[in-house]
Design an enzyme around this catalytic site. Structure first.
Site, mmCIF file in Angstrom:
data_model
loop_
_atom_site.group_PDB
_atom_site.id
_atom_site.type_symbol
_atom_site.label_atom_id
_atom_site.label_comp_id
_atom_site.label_asym_id
_atom_site.label_seq_id
_atom_site.Cartn_x
_atom_site.Cartn_y
_atom_site.Cartn_z
ATOM 1 N N LEU A 159 79.106 31.483 44.196
ATOM 2 C CA LEU A 159 79.337 30.054 44.434
ATOM 3 C C LEU A 159 79.704 29.413 43.101
ATOM 4 O O LEU A 159 78.956 29.542 42.118
ATOM 5 C CB LEU A 159 78.053 29.419 45.001
ATOM 6 C CG LEU A 159 78.157 27.975 45.460
ATOM 7 C CD1 LEU A 159 79.024 27.871 46.708
ATOM 8 C CD2 LEU A 159 76.763 27.409 45.735
ATOM 9 N N GLY B 180 75.794 36.841 46.654
ATOM 10 C CA GLY B 180 76.914 35.981 47.021
ATOM 11 C C GLY B 180 77.358 35.164 45.817
ATOM 12 O O GLY B 180 76.640 35.073 44.807
ATOM 13 N N ASP C 168 57.780 54.071 58.794
ATOM 14 C CA ASP C 168 58.356 52.939 58.104
ATOM 15 C C ASP C 168 57.321 51.808 58.107
ATOM 16 O O ASP C 168 56.584 51.652 59.069
ATOM 17 C CB ASP C 168 59.595 52.517 58.903
ATOM 18 C CG ASP C 168 60.502 51.628 58.102
ATOM 19 O OD1 ASP C 168 60.600 51.828 56.887
ATOM 20 O OD2 ASP C 168 61.120 50.730 58.711
HETATM 21 P P1 ADP Z 1 61.397 48.313 54.348
HETATM 22 O O1 ADP Z 1 61.939 48.485 55.729
HETATM 23 O O2 ADP Z 1 60.283 49.231 54.049
HETATM 24 O O3 ADP Z 1 61.085 46.904 54.015
HETATM 25 P P2 ADP Z 1 64.040 48.279 53.146
HETATM 26 O O4 ADP Z 1 64.737 49.448 52.566
HETATM 27 O O5 ADP Z 1 64.596 47.671 54.375
HETATM 28 O O6 ADP Z 1 62.539 48.782 53.364
HETATM 29 O O7 ADP Z 1 63.927 47.154 52.040
HETATM 30 C C1 ADP Z 1 63.304 47.413 50.792
HETATM 31 C C2 ADP Z 1 62.922 46.151 50.111
HETATM 32 O O8 ADP Z 1 64.096 45.491 49.654
HETATM 33 C C3 ADP Z 1 62.220 45.156 50.985
HETATM 34 O O9 ADP Z 1 60.831 45.372 51.017
HETATM 35 C C4 ADP Z 1 62.562 43.833 50.308
HETATM 36 O O10 ADP Z 1 61.710 43.613 49.236
HETATM 37 C C5 ADP Z 1 63.954 44.095 49.776
HETATM 38 N N1 ADP Z 1 65.002 43.600 50.660
HETATM 39 C C6 ADP Z 1 65.893 44.349 51.325
HETATM 40 N N2 ADP Z 1 66.756 43.579 52.011
HETATM 41 C C7 ADP Z 1 66.374 42.323 51.813
HETATM 42 C C8 ADP Z 1 66.861 41.041 52.236
HETATM 43 N N3 ADP Z 1 67.906 40.936 53.069
HETATM 44 N N4 ADP Z 1 66.223 39.942 51.811
HETATM 45 C C9 ADP Z 1 65.167 40.036 51.019
HETATM 46 N N5 ADP Z 1 64.674 41.180 50.572
HETATM 47 C C10 ADP Z 1 65.261 42.326 50.935
HETATM 48 MG MG MG Z 2 63.453 49.038 57.096
#
Ligand code: ADP
Ligand code: MG
Length: 714
Positions: A498, A496, A433
């Site tokens: 608003l 969300g 990851d």
């Molecule tokens: P990684 O662990 O490789 O970053 P994720 O599946 O957790 O992969 O997330 C994929 C992408 O989605 C992130 O790189 C980000 O761009 C976006 N993302 C996911 N969750 C969020 C969040 N809560 N806020 C902002 N961006 C998010």
């Molecule tokens: Mg992740």
């Protein structure tokens, strides 16, 4: 998942793998038990059941096969066993030493009148005092129609003792009485050294147990009161002075101090913590007084969870052991038959076989050609019985696992599924990851074009998510707006509502405007209102220092390292280049990670997956080895086989390297254990082994296995 009942406890009286197997079977027969494992190396058992099982029921089940179960702490049992073993050791040599001296006198200087009588009497003392435990264990085994190494020693020693009795009663049998006593003496000495070494082998867990405190200084109505830890509850305020260990998991409510958490990761550098920070029970407060609000005590506390995991893994079974177990289960009976058979053959064809020993007696001074057929067949019988104890075989795997798992724990690697140690050596593909594994996982916003209003919107929405990126954005503003129906879309962002508008923070719709930032390895987070972009933030999550080096080494081990991320391709590429990874899979949705694991498995690879465990559970479980990057206090990460408490890819490298080493040691142990038995049994049957040498060889083979396992510690 339904609630499971888990219990670890101590088993007394086990001497070999067969004992452990019997206890296991007995535990498995208890109604509701789903899994039971018994560990010879640590003298503990562990079971998982569908219902809560009263300890009385466990005790009865264990007693029904002739052993004792106890809730006593392993250290107490160990201490008592040590005292008993020491007493027996002294007693056995007090009886045996004069016997040995007398025997030498009798053989080489002057015949001692009534020597066989003295042998019979002192031998009886040996058997009925220090040797009592061995005989009892053999008897218990007999009563349950199985056999263990004590069976072999007992039959050997008893037969030898019997010869002195018969000799004294004027039967034409040479007396081996002294040898019988010496077998018991050697046996007890060997067991004593063995248990001492075993004790050393599991010392990491001892170290963890020592971190558990008995008492805490609790603040009650403004006064400090020492309260037993068992009475401390969540929410209590405790005071921890500098130089003291923190008694329970909690949050600092007053004060700031350096804290030594080295038991978590093996790293000695203290961490500075202040109000609002989490502290872990067992860590050492170094510099100033702290007031801590307790959040977790007892079973659920970090330290106890850690101890439990280590103990469970140390006692686990891995596939390679099945072979050794199968062999030992028929080993003792077949050896007994072989010993009996060769004794009969020697007795019946002594004259014809005499040339064999006559030839070897030229190099082997202990062969006594003056013995009559009956005496010699007893000699062969005893030697064969003694040499064939499968004790080394029984120790081979558990010993290496106990040492190995302890060392892994010391390095901050908790093994939840010991089979991973065997599987690790075959790993062909490692999926890593990006966020939090290759990178530090503590991103910071380096640029944004948001108005104050939009910034508030973004940070309020992100405060709903525990994604590392979300934490970076949320920390930008402390004003919060009350959104309606906020929800997180895993791998996308947060939505969300608003005043009738839909707001979104997360992945960009189109990344082309941000190319420059992306090529620099930054991640872009977009803010949208009703689908229209109203701003963006650039977030940087620096590489962990150790990533590049560790990845190169992993590749050097012949492992194909593939970076997996939900992030866009450009950022992924920039990060992977810095980390030294050629292969990437970007834009992977959390739900697609398992498919990725499967597709590599379909190509014939064994796959290890490293993830932060947030939405990786399925992929971690699906992988052949699932490695979770632990975050803080939670160890119950689902799907993980190995949990990394602290640190990055270099810990994955550690896990891979150590697992390979542990497995090699297991293989070496099994080789040595078999080697001793397989070469020595024919020798004993041919009458070439003195029973005492046989006993020495047995002790030596157990020692080889134990010392070879301890080599892991290097
Ligand atoms: P990684 O662990 O490789 O970053 P994720 O599946 O957790 O992969 O997330 C994929 C992408 O989605 C992130 O790189 C980000 O761009 C976006 N993302 C996911 N969750 C969020 C969040 N809560 N806020 C902002 N961006 C998010
Ligand atoms: Mg992740």
């Amino acid at each position: 998942m339904s609630a499971e009942f888990k219990k670890s406890f101590t088993i007394k009286g086990m001497t070999c793998v067969n004992c452990a197997r019997l206890v296991e079977r007995a535990l498995n027969r208890i109604d509701g038990v789903k899994f039971a494992a018994c560990n010879l190396a640590t003298s503990t058992a562990f079971l998982v059941a569908e219902r809560e099982i009263p300890f009385e029921e466990i005790r009865r089940a264990v007693e029904s096969v002739g052993y004792e179960a106890s809730e006593e702490m392993p250290e107490e049992v160990e201490r008592r066993r040590y005292r008993e073993a020491k007493g027996n050791l002294i007693a056995v040599w007090v009886f045996t030493t004069p016997l040995m001296l007398l025997m030498m006198h009798h053989m080489f200087l002057k015949e001692v009148m009534g020597f066989s009588f003295i042998e019979a009497v002192l031998g009886l003392l040996v058997l009925s005092f220090p040797g009592r435990g061995t005989l009892r264990s053999a008897l218990i085994a007999l009563r349950h129609r199985h056999s263990n190494m004590d069976t072999l020693i007992s039959i050997g020693a008893l037969s030898a003792w019997l010869t002195s009795l018969l000799n004294w009663l004027d039967f034409p049998v040479a007396s081996f009485g002294t040898i019988g006593s010496m077998i018991v003496a050697f046996h007890l000495t060997g067991r004593f050294i063995e248990s001492h070494l075993r004790d050393k082998a599991v010392r990491e867990i001892r170290g963890l147990l020592k971190l558990r405190l008995e008492e805490a200084r609790v603040l009650l109505n403004g006064r400090e009161v020492m309260v037993p830890l068992s009475a401390v509850k969540e929410g209590f305020l405790i005071e921890v002075k500098p130089g003291e260990r923190i008694p329970a998991d909690g949050v600092i409510v007053e004060g700031a101090s350096s804290i030594d958490e080295s038991f978590i990761s093996g790293e000695a550098i203290p961490v500075y913590k202040r109000e609002g920070d989490e502290v872990i029970g067992g860590s050492l407060n170094l510099s100033s007084p702290l007031r801590v609000k307790v959040t977790k005590v007892g079973e659920g506390s970090f330290l106890n969870q850690m101890i439990k995991l280590v103990e469970e893994a140390q006692g686990a079974k891995i596939p390679i052991q099945a072979l050794a177990d199968r062999i030992t289960s028929w080993f003792v009976p077949s050896v007994f038959s072989l010993a009996l058979l060769s004794a009969i053959i020697w007795f019946l064809s002594f004259e014809r076989l005499l040339p064999i020993i006559a030839f070897f007696s030229r190099f082997l001074p202990w062969i006594d050609l003056s013995l009559n057929p009956l005496a010699f067949s007893i000699f062969v019988f005893v030697a064969t019985l003694v040499i064939a104890c499968p004790c080394a075989l029984g120790l081979a795997t558990p010993m290496a696992l106990a040492v190995g798992v302890g060392i892994l724990a010391k390095r901050g690697l908790l093994v939840k599924n010991a089979e991973a140690i065997q599987t690790s050596k075959d790993i062909g593909v490692l999926l890593v990851d990006k966020t939090g594994t290759i990178t530090q996982g503590t991103p910071v916003v380096t640029y944004h074009n948001l108005s104050e209003e939009v910034l508030k919107i973004a940070s309020s929405l992100e405060s709903f998510s525990s994604h590392p990126l979300a934490r970076a954005v949320a920390s930008l503003s402390s004003d919060s707006i009350a959104f309606k129906d906020v929800r997180e879309i895993p791998g996308e962002g947060v939505i969300g509502y608003l005043n009738g508008d839909e707001y979104f923070v997360g992945k960009a719709l189109d990344y082309s405007p941000y190319e420059g930032l992306l090529n620099d390895g930054k991640t872009v987070v977009e803010v949208r209102r009703n689908g229209e972009v109203i701003g963006f933030l650039a977030v940087e999550d620096p590489l962990r220092e150790d990533s590049r080096d560790a990845i190169l080494k992993l590749k050097g081990m012949g492992i194909r390292v593939v970076m997996v991320t939900g992030d866009n391709e450009k950022t992924a590429l920039a990060v992977s280049r810095k980390a030294g990874i050629e292969e990437i899979r970007s834009n992977v949705k959390p739900s697609e990670k398992l498919d990725l694991v499967r597709s590599f498995q379909a190509e014939g690879y064994k796959v290890a997956m490293v993830g932060d465990g947030m939405n990786d559970a399925a992929a971690l479980k699906g992988a052949d080895v699932g490695i979770a990057m632990g975050s803080g206090i939670d160890l119950a990460i689902e799907g993980a086989d190995i949990v990394i408490l602290k640190g990055g890819v270099s810990k994955v490298l550690d896990a891979m390297e150590l697992s390979r080493m542990i497995f090699n040691v297991i293989r070496g142990n099994l080789f040595w254990a078999f080697f001793y038995n397989i070469t020595a049994i024919p020798m004993a049957m041919l009458g070439l082994l003195h029973p005492l040498i046989a006993e020495l060889a047995m002790i030596l083979s157990s020692m080889t296995v134990i010392l070879n396992s301890m080599r892991l510690r290097r």
